[in-house]
Scaffold this motif. Structure first.
Motif, PDB file in Angstrom:
ATOM      1  N   THR A  72      35.869  31.379  33.235  1.00 54.36           N
ATOM      2  CA  THR A  72      36.018  30.789  34.734  1.00 54.36           C
ATOM      3  C   THR A  72      37.148  31.280  35.606  1.00 54.36           C
ATOM      4  O   THR A  72      37.121  31.334  36.466  1.00 54.36           O
ATOM      5  N   ALA A  73      38.495  31.011  34.443  1.00 54.99           N
ATOM      6  CA  ALA A  73      39.582  31.197  35.093  1.00 54.99           C
ATOM      7  C   ALA A  73      39.714  32.901  35.825  1.00 54.99           C
ATOM      8  O   ALA A  73      40.097  33.005  37.132  1.00 54.99           O
ATOM      9  N   LYS A  77      39.906  33.762  39.719  1.00 50.26           N
ATOM     10  CA  LYS A  77      41.078  34.491  40.242  1.00 50.26           C
ATOM     11  C   LYS A  77      40.603  35.787  40.799  1.00 50.26           C
ATOM     12  O   LYS A  77      40.865  36.126  42.080  1.00 50.26           O
ATOM     13  N   THR A  78      39.303  36.536  40.369  1.00 50.57           N
ATOM     14  CA  THR A  78      38.922  37.718  41.402  1.00 50.57           C
ATOM     15  C   THR A  78      38.230  37.451  42.600  1.00 50.57           C
ATOM     16  O   THR A  78      38.432  38.106  43.384  1.00 50.57           O
ATOM     17  N   ILE A  79      37.490  36.097  42.734  1.00 48.19           N
ATOM     18  CA  ILE A  79      36.917  35.877  43.860  1.00 48.19           C
ATOM     19  C   ILE A  79      38.025  35.363  44.701  1.00 48.19           C
ATOM     20  O   ILE A  79      37.932  35.975  46.041  1.00 48.19           O
ATOM     21  N   GLN A  80      38.926  34.623  44.371  1.00 47.53           N
ATOM     22  CA  GLN A  80      39.965  34.410  45.207  1.00 47.53           C
ATOM     23  C   GLN A  80      40.782  35.534  45.873  1.00 47.53           C
ATOM     24  O   GLN A  80      41.156  35.452  47.127  1.00 47.53           O
ATOM     25  N   SER A  81      40.833  36.617  45.038  1.00 47.05           N
ATOM     26  CA  SER A  81      41.536  37.883  45.791  1.00 47.05           C
ATOM     27  C   SER A  81      40.700  38.720  46.404  1.00 47.05           C
ATOM     28  O   SER A  81      41.154  39.784  47.051  1.00 47.05           O
ATOM     29  N   CYS A  82      39.432  38.431  46.632  1.00 55.55           N
ATOM     30  CA  CYS A  82      38.430  39.488  47.322  1.00 55.55           C
ATOM     31  C   CYS A  82      38.272  38.876  48.820  1.00 55.55           C
ATOM     32  O   CYS A  82      37.535  37.895  49.088  1.00 55.55           O
ATOM     33  N   PRO A 121      33.300  38.554  34.607  1.00 55.98           N
ATOM     34  CA  PRO A 121      32.891  38.213  33.241  1.00 55.98           C
ATOM     35  C   PRO A 121      31.764  37.179  33.204  1.00 55.98           C
ATOM     36  O   PRO A 121      31.792  36.126  34.171  1.00 55.98           O
ATOM     37  N   GLY A 122      30.796  37.172  32.364  1.00 50.08           N
ATOM     38  CA  GLY A 122      29.749  35.881  32.179  1.00 50.08           C
ATOM     39  C   GLY A 122      28.779  35.925  32.963  1.00 50.08           C
ATOM     40  O   GLY A 122      27.898  34.711  33.110  1.00 50.08           O
TER      41      GLY A 122
END
Length: 149
Positions: A72-73, A77-82, A121-122
């Motif tokens: 989840t983290a 992190k990926t979504i926040q930076s996109c 991930p996931g």
């Protein structure tokens, strides 16, 4: 906070004073209090995405197979930076997340899905709905009057 104050955004107190029944100093103090109380989070300029070349607006439902803290983290992190992701909501229902994504065109969106979403991930399922026509878009809340009492 009144509905009228919400439409004024970040303007000078003198301009606000002309629109509201109050003098410049109380208006300025009220705005500062609303900021410090967290009622006003930020100021922004709303840009026309189409005029800037972002012709695709997609609503993306993501379903996850893993919900542990580490996965989840990494996802967050990926979504926040996109920058293509305008909003992301953890939701109830069939999907775990609902994203609002912009892209220049369908090819650009396809690249985004391949290079970003499929590598998260996931993720077990990606469902995209492309907007054909935007009827309404607003950040204004349905406020009639705010009072501290």
């Amino acid at each position: 906070m009144s509905d009228r104050e919400q439409t004024l955004s970040k303007v000078q107190p003198k301009t606000i004073r002309r629109s509201l029944p109050s003098s410049e100093a109380p208006c300025w103090k009220r705005l500062k209090r609303l900021e410090s109380d967290g009622m006003i989070e930020s100021y922004q300029t709303n840009l026309n995405r189409r005029e800037l070349g972002f012709g695709v607006l997609a609503f993306v439902q993501l379903s996850c197979t893993q919900h542990d803290e580490e996965v989840t983290a990494a996802f967050e992190k990926t979504i926040q930076s996109c920058p293509n992701v305008l909003s992301c909501h953890n939701t109830t229902g069939e999907a775990d997340y609902l994203l609002q994504v912009v892209a220049r065109d369908c090819d650009d969106y396809s690249r985004f899905v391949d290079k970003v979403l499929r590598k998260l991930p996931g993720i077990s399922s990606i469902r995209s709905n492309l907007s054909l026509r935007e009827l309404k878009s607003s950040n204004r809340l349905p406020i009639t009057e705010y009072s501290n009492g």
